[in-house]
Write an enzyme that holds these catalytic residues in place. Structure first.
Site, PDB file in Angstrom:
ATOM      1  N   HIS A  79      30.185  26.050  53.794  1.00  0.00           N
ATOM      2  CA  HIS A  79      30.637  27.444  53.726  1.00  0.00           C
ATOM      3  C   HIS A  79      32.118  27.609  54.044  1.00  0.00           C
ATOM      4  CE1 HIS A  79      29.865  26.901  57.998  1.00  0.00           C
ATOM      5  NE2 HIS A  79      30.464  28.047  58.263  1.00  0.00           N
ATOM      6  N   ASP A  80      32.656  26.803  54.957  1.00  0.00           N
ATOM      7  CA  ASP A  80      34.053  26.947  55.366  1.00  0.00           C
ATOM      8  C   ASP A  80      34.925  25.806  54.863  1.00  0.00           C
ATOM      9  OD1 ASP A  80      34.266  29.396  56.622  1.00  0.00           O
ATOM     10  OD2 ASP A  80      33.779  28.630  58.617  1.00  0.00           O
ATOM     11  N   LYS A  83      38.751  26.062  54.589  1.00  0.00           N
ATOM     12  CA  LYS A  83      39.674  26.011  55.727  1.00  0.00           C
ATOM     13  C   LYS A  83      40.553  24.772  55.699  1.00  0.00           C
ATOM     14  CE  LYS A  83      37.275  28.908  59.114  1.00  0.00           C
ATOM     15  NZ  LYS A  83      36.593  28.946  60.441  1.00  0.00           N
ATOM     16  N   HIS A 108      40.548  31.562  52.626  1.00  0.00           N
ATOM     17  CA  HIS A 108      39.726  30.345  52.640  1.00  0.00           C
ATOM     18  C   HIS A 108      38.432  30.456  51.834  1.00  0.00           C
ATOM     19  CE1 HIS A 108      37.442  32.040  56.136  1.00  0.00           C
ATOM     20  NE2 HIS A 108      36.484  31.247  55.702  1.00  0.00           N
ATOM     21  N   HIS A 134      30.438  34.581  52.110  1.00  0.00           N
ATOM     22  CA  HIS A 134      29.888  34.682  53.470  1.00  0.00           C
ATOM     23  C   HIS A 134      30.735  35.535  54.405  1.00  0.00           C
ATOM     24  CE1 HIS A 134      32.734  31.387  54.212  1.00  0.00           C
ATOM     25  NE2 HIS A 134      32.566  31.574  55.505  1.00  0.00           N
ATOM     26  N   HIS A 135      31.907  35.992  53.944  1.00  0.00           N
ATOM     27  CA  HIS A 135      32.702  36.934  54.745  1.00  0.00           C
ATOM     28  C   HIS A 135      32.711  38.343  54.144  1.00  0.00           C
ATOM     29  CE1 HIS A 135      34.206  34.497  57.993  1.00  0.00           C
ATOM     30  NE2 HIS A 135      34.550  33.542  57.154  1.00  0.00           N
ATOM     31  N   ASP A 163      26.148  32.041  60.670  1.00  0.00           N
ATOM     32  CA  ASP A 163      27.481  31.636  61.092  1.00  0.00           C
ATOM     33  C   ASP A 163      27.964  32.482  62.266  1.00  0.00           C
ATOM     34  OD1 ASP A 163      29.920  30.213  60.919  1.00  0.00           O
ATOM     35  OD2 ASP A 163      30.800  31.763  59.662  1.00  0.00           O
TER      36      ASP A 163
END
Length: 241
Positions: A79-80, A83, A108, A134-135, A163
């Site tokens: 998911h990240d 970054k 990101h 997801h954000h 998360d």
């Protein structure tokens, strides 16, 4: 004719095995990249393993099939991954980000979606969807596209809740970890604002089982190979099957 059919069947089987090996190698490479990104923000890198299991358990509690949940277990740790493209000065800043730094950080999800690409393989399609969404927030105030409500894919809504809780209960460069009870209260406070009410309610109703599974992940030396096993090889996962 029988020989030709037998040869064709063998070629088809070998082709499928080769595709599975390529997919597995691609997945492992992306997970290593995700871990590299996570290690820049978390000294242990275990967050992404916990994310796989928490998203899996939550998906099952929401009524998703074992196949759907299993795919999310493998996709959620990425998911990240975006970054990896964020400067350390922003990612590791102990204080509040200024407007320029916040803009950089908020790129990101799109970086992650680009890394994961436009693959026709279902796993990578799902991983790109998760990375990108997801954000997003239930009330439409999230990023990068300001999606709201059920316009946000369920995968993104599930990973967002998992998360949030897991990040609260781990030490960060800018604050110590919250305890589980406080983190659950903070999650409940974001119901209907940041997060899908149904997903939050399901997490809270199953918090004991989810936390037990998280604790077992913390005690175990689990890696990416275990994330890909079906069913997962944890005692606590039996409660979800």
């Amino acid at each position: 004719m029988e020989r030709m059919l037998a040869d064709f069947g063998q070629m088809y089987q070998e082709r499928n095995q080769a595709l599975q090996e390529v997919t597995r190698a691609h997945h492992e490479a992306l997970l290593l990249l995700a871990r590299a990104a996570e290690l820049r923000d978390d000294d242990t890198g275990v967050h992404i393993v916990r994310m796989g299991y928490l998203a899996w358990g939550l998906a099952l509690c929401l009524g998703q099939s074992r196949a759907q949940a299993g795919l999310l277990r493998q996709a959620a740790p990425m998911h990240d991954i975006g970054k990896i493209g964020i400067p350390d000065a922003v990612l590791k800043k102990p204080g509040k980000l200024n407007d320029g730094e916040r803009f950089s950080m908020n790129t990101h999800p799109e970086i992650g979606a680009r890394i994961l690409g436009r693959s026709r393989i279902a796993l990578f399609q799902l991983a790109a969807e998760v990375a990108l969404t997801h954000h997003e927030r239930w009330d439409g105030s999230g990023y990068p596209h300001g999606l709201a409500g059920e316009a946000i894919p369920l995968s993104g809504r599930i990973v967002a809740v998992a998360d949030f809780f897991d990040a609260l209960t781990m030490d960060r460069c800018y604050r110590p970890a919250f305890n589980d009870a406080t983190a659950l209260e903070m999650l409940a406070a974001e119901r209907g604002r940041n997060f899908d009410p149904r997903v939050v309610d399901t997490f809270l109703a199953n918090a004991r089982r989810l936390i037990a599974m998280r604790d077992e992940v913390n005690r175990s030396s689990l890696g990416f190979a275990e994330l890909m096993q079906d069913p997962p090889q944890l005692a606590a996962t039996a409660a979800f099957l």
